[in-house]
Design an enzyme around this catalytic site. Structure first.
Site, PDB file in Angstrom:
ATOM      1  N   CYS A   1       0.844  -1.182   0.000  1.00 42.22           N
ATOM      2  CA  CYS A   1       0.000   0.000   0.000  1.00 42.22           C
ATOM      3  C   CYS A   1       0.884   1.239   0.000  1.00 42.22           C
ATOM      4  O   CYS A   1       0.621   2.212  -0.684  1.00 42.22           O
ATOM      5  CB  CYS A   1      -0.910  -0.018   1.205  1.00 42.22           C
TER       6      CYS A   1
ATOM      7  N   CYS B   1      13.511   1.889  -8.083  1.00 43.41           N
ATOM      8  CA  CYS B   1      12.058   1.838  -7.866  1.00 43.41           C
ATOM      9  C   CYS B   1      11.795   2.622  -6.585  1.00 43.41           C
ATOM     10  O   CYS B   1      12.671   3.342  -6.118  1.00 43.41           O
ATOM     11  CB  CYS B   1      11.548   0.405  -7.770  1.00 43.41           C
TER      12      CYS B   1
END
Ligand SMILES: [Zn+2]
Ligand SMILES: [Zn+2]
Lengths: 141, 485
Positions: free
Chosen positions: B290, B441
């Site tokens: 999340c 990332c």
């Protein structure tokens, strides 16, 4: 030793069809077999005698129907092994009320049913010694 | 007089179908037969000497079970039947025992405060007392925890324990509505506590500023009636579910990802646990957590509110419970559907008959093949400082950004090649194997997956991972060398 109850495929199919047919109401049936053989040989669908408004969440079998059924079963060499009922849109777990009404030693099969399927079928029995209910294995053949 | 014994009750009466009893009324019959067959006494009567619910007495075809009929004189040839009452129901029962409900009282102020609940037939005073008696544990005071904690407090849950080890960050304010901009840098549990105090000062709020792990979980959740999982990571979700199984506590699960949310109730009434539904988490590299993946602001409000609603229904003992079911809500297209979750008869946790279930944290990265294993070639990485130096030094270096477009929009990294993980193998010719290539990332996990993917595809050039991802780079970028970004 008790190693669970044996239910043949065609018997289980009959139970499931009964549950689906009565959906969204609880259905009930008497389970018959031979003494000493933990196998259900026949089912006898009976009326859910509880009040109409409660039939979605309750079932009741008229004691006189049980009386009649056991007389007829005896003639065929069968006896009552236990009872079946469905839980529309609820899991097949034992409710407090189910447990309260269980007779020690009898077998109780519960099927969870929705509008199109019977996702769960479970079995229970009540202990003679301490009156506690426990799950039993359903063997299918 | 002859008394017929139903076949269902015969085993308690020496397997006799008929007993001859010298008695003139039902009371006399019951006394005689239970004395003659002592084993039957505790079957026929309960601890208080009352006839058990499953016994029925019929005389001449009429139900005479009620005690008021027991002294009626019976004719010598009357047919008396001892029959079973076969009945049951699925009535919902509260997870709060009656003794605890009865121990609770309300003052006038509370009656006024909870008027809207007291007016509901299904809740009423009994239900509201159960709510007050309840002890609920909320794991996580973030996006889902925000609505959950506030609604539990507003509804009057007597004891709320909140476990969270994070501090409030400014980026939390967008969907963690229990915190405000003034709470930034404070522990989330402290901020949540203030909000709850403002709702209702009489609620016992237990703040636990700790990270849940396999060692502390049992101690933390033991003694609570219900656990609501509002965490955002798989390691926590599995230890919470396992501990709920061990302690026999129902679990209200919730999860959100981008526009989709899921809610379900696990470990309730012998039903399935989280591991029955999800035996293993999805690969870590493929599904951003999340924290990595983001979610639209009101989504946790929708899902968390349903979690709080399920919790209250369990406490009051009403309604349909999402037990053995998972409600999946797609907030983008406004669709929802129910998925049946079956109990896994071989579940390592809830179907285990071992006396002690060992709670272990799942080794998440290893689980997903992202973690370096011993026989694999280790992946070399740059710390943010090393990468910054490398960029400054003008040594040729290729930087490949594997983040999602929305992540790149938040934090742009200049002079990079953007290649989504799914296209890497196909587009490997865009990379020069003579030049060092660094993969970036958000958290430094998907970049490892990217390197492994390229290796498998046969790319032989030197590859490096940015350790900790762009998250770790933030401070350097913004505080020290903001100039080059
Ligand atoms: Zn039932
Ligand atoms: Zn399980």
């Amino acid at each position: 030793m008790f190693e669970g109850i044996l239910i043949k495929k065609d018997i289980e199919r009959k139970l499931h069809n009964l549950a689906l047919g009565k959906y969204p109401f609880e259905c009930c049936a008497i389970l018959l077999g031979r003494q000493g053989e933990d196998r259900i040989d026949e089912i006898l669908p009976v009326n859910n005698a509880s009040e109409t408004t409660k039939r979605k969440v309750q079932f009741e079998i008229d004691p006189l129907e049980v009386y009649k059924a056991e007389g007829e079963a005896e003639k065929k060499g069968l006896e009552i092994l236990g009872f079946f009922h469905s839980h529309p849109d609820h899991r097949a777990s034992l409710s407090g009320m189910d447990e309260e009404y269980m007779i020690p030693g009898m077998i109780y099969i519960i099927a969870s049913v929705d509008s199109e399927s019977v996702p769960e079928t479970r079995g229970y029995t009540k202990n003679y010694t301490d009156g506690s209910a426990e799950e039993i294995i359903i063997r299918r053949e | 007089m002859k008394v017929y014994i139903s076949a269902t009750l015969r085993s308690f009466f020496g397997r006799n179908a008929e007993l001859s009893v010298a008695a003139s009324d039902i009371k006399g019959i019951l006394d005689k037969i239970t004395t003659e067959y002592p084993d039957s006494h505790k079957i026929v009567f309960d601890e208080n000497g009352e006839l058990r619910s499953f016994i029925k007495i019929f005389v001449a075809g009429e139900d005479k079970t009620d005690k008021s009929n027991w002294s009626e004189a019976l004719g010598e040839n009357e047919e008396v039947l001892l029959l079973p009452a076969i009945a049951g129901g699925v009535s919902r029962e509260s997870i709060i025992p009656d003794e605890r409900r009865k121990a609770v009282s309300f003052d006038d102020a509370e009656v006024e405060r909870f008027e809207n609940h007291l007016l509901l037939r299904e809740i009423g005073v009994k239900g509201q007392k159960r709510i007050k008696a309840a002890r609920v544990l909320v794991a996580g005071a973030g996006a889902l925890g925000s609505p959950v904690i506030q609604y539990l407090a507003a509804a009057g849950v007597g004891t709320i324990k909140v476990v969270d080890f994070d501090d409030v960050e400014i980026s939390n304010i967008q969907n963690q509505v229990i915190h405000t901009s003034r709470d930034v840098k404070r522990p989330k549990v402290a901020s949540a506590k203030d909000t709850v105090r403002n709702i209702n000062r009489s609620i016992v709020f237990e703040a636990e500023n700790t990270k849940l792990d396999a060692q502390n979980i049992l101690e933390i959740i033991d003694g609570y009636d219900l656990v609501i999982d509002c965490t955002d990571n798989y390691v926590a979700r599995y230890i919470i579910s396992d501990a709920c199984v061990v302690c026999g506590i129902p679990l209200v699960f919730g999860a959100i990802y981008q526009y989709e949310g899921r809610v379900g109730v696990f470990n309730y009434n012998g039903g399935p646990c989280l591991r029955c539904a999800f035996p293993s988490p999805p690969p870590a590299g493929l599904v951003p957590t999340c924290a990595e993946g983001g979610a639209i602001s009101p989504l946790p409000g929708i899902i968390g509110s349903i979690q709080a609603n399920e919790a209250l229904k369990l406490i009051i003992g009403i309604g349909e419970i999402l037990d053995g079911k998972l409600l999946v809500i797609d907030s983008l297209n406004l669709r929802s559907h129910l998925v049946n979750v079956h109990k896994d008869a071989n579940c390592a946790v809830c179907a285990s008959n071992e006396n002690e279930i060992q709670i272990e944290e799942i080794d998440y990265e290893e689980f997903c093949g992202v973690k370096e294993t011993e026989d694999e070639i280790p992946i070399e990485g740059f710390t943010p400082e090393e990468l910054a130096k490398r960029i400054d030094s003008d040594d040729p270096v290729t930087i490949v950004d594997v983040r999602e477009p929305h992540e790149r929009a938040i934090l742009r990294f200049p002079n990079v090649i953007v290649i989504p993980i799914g296209q890497l193998a196909r587009r490997k010719n865009e990379l020069n194997p003579e030049i060092d290539t660094v993969f970036i990332c958000k958290e430094g996990k998907r970049s490892i997956l990217a390197i492994n993917t390229l290796r498998e595809a046969g790319y032989s050039g030197p590859m490096y991972n940015l350790k900790g991802g762009t998250d770790a780079m933030k401070n350097i970028i913004f505080s020290n060398e903001g100039g080059w970004l």
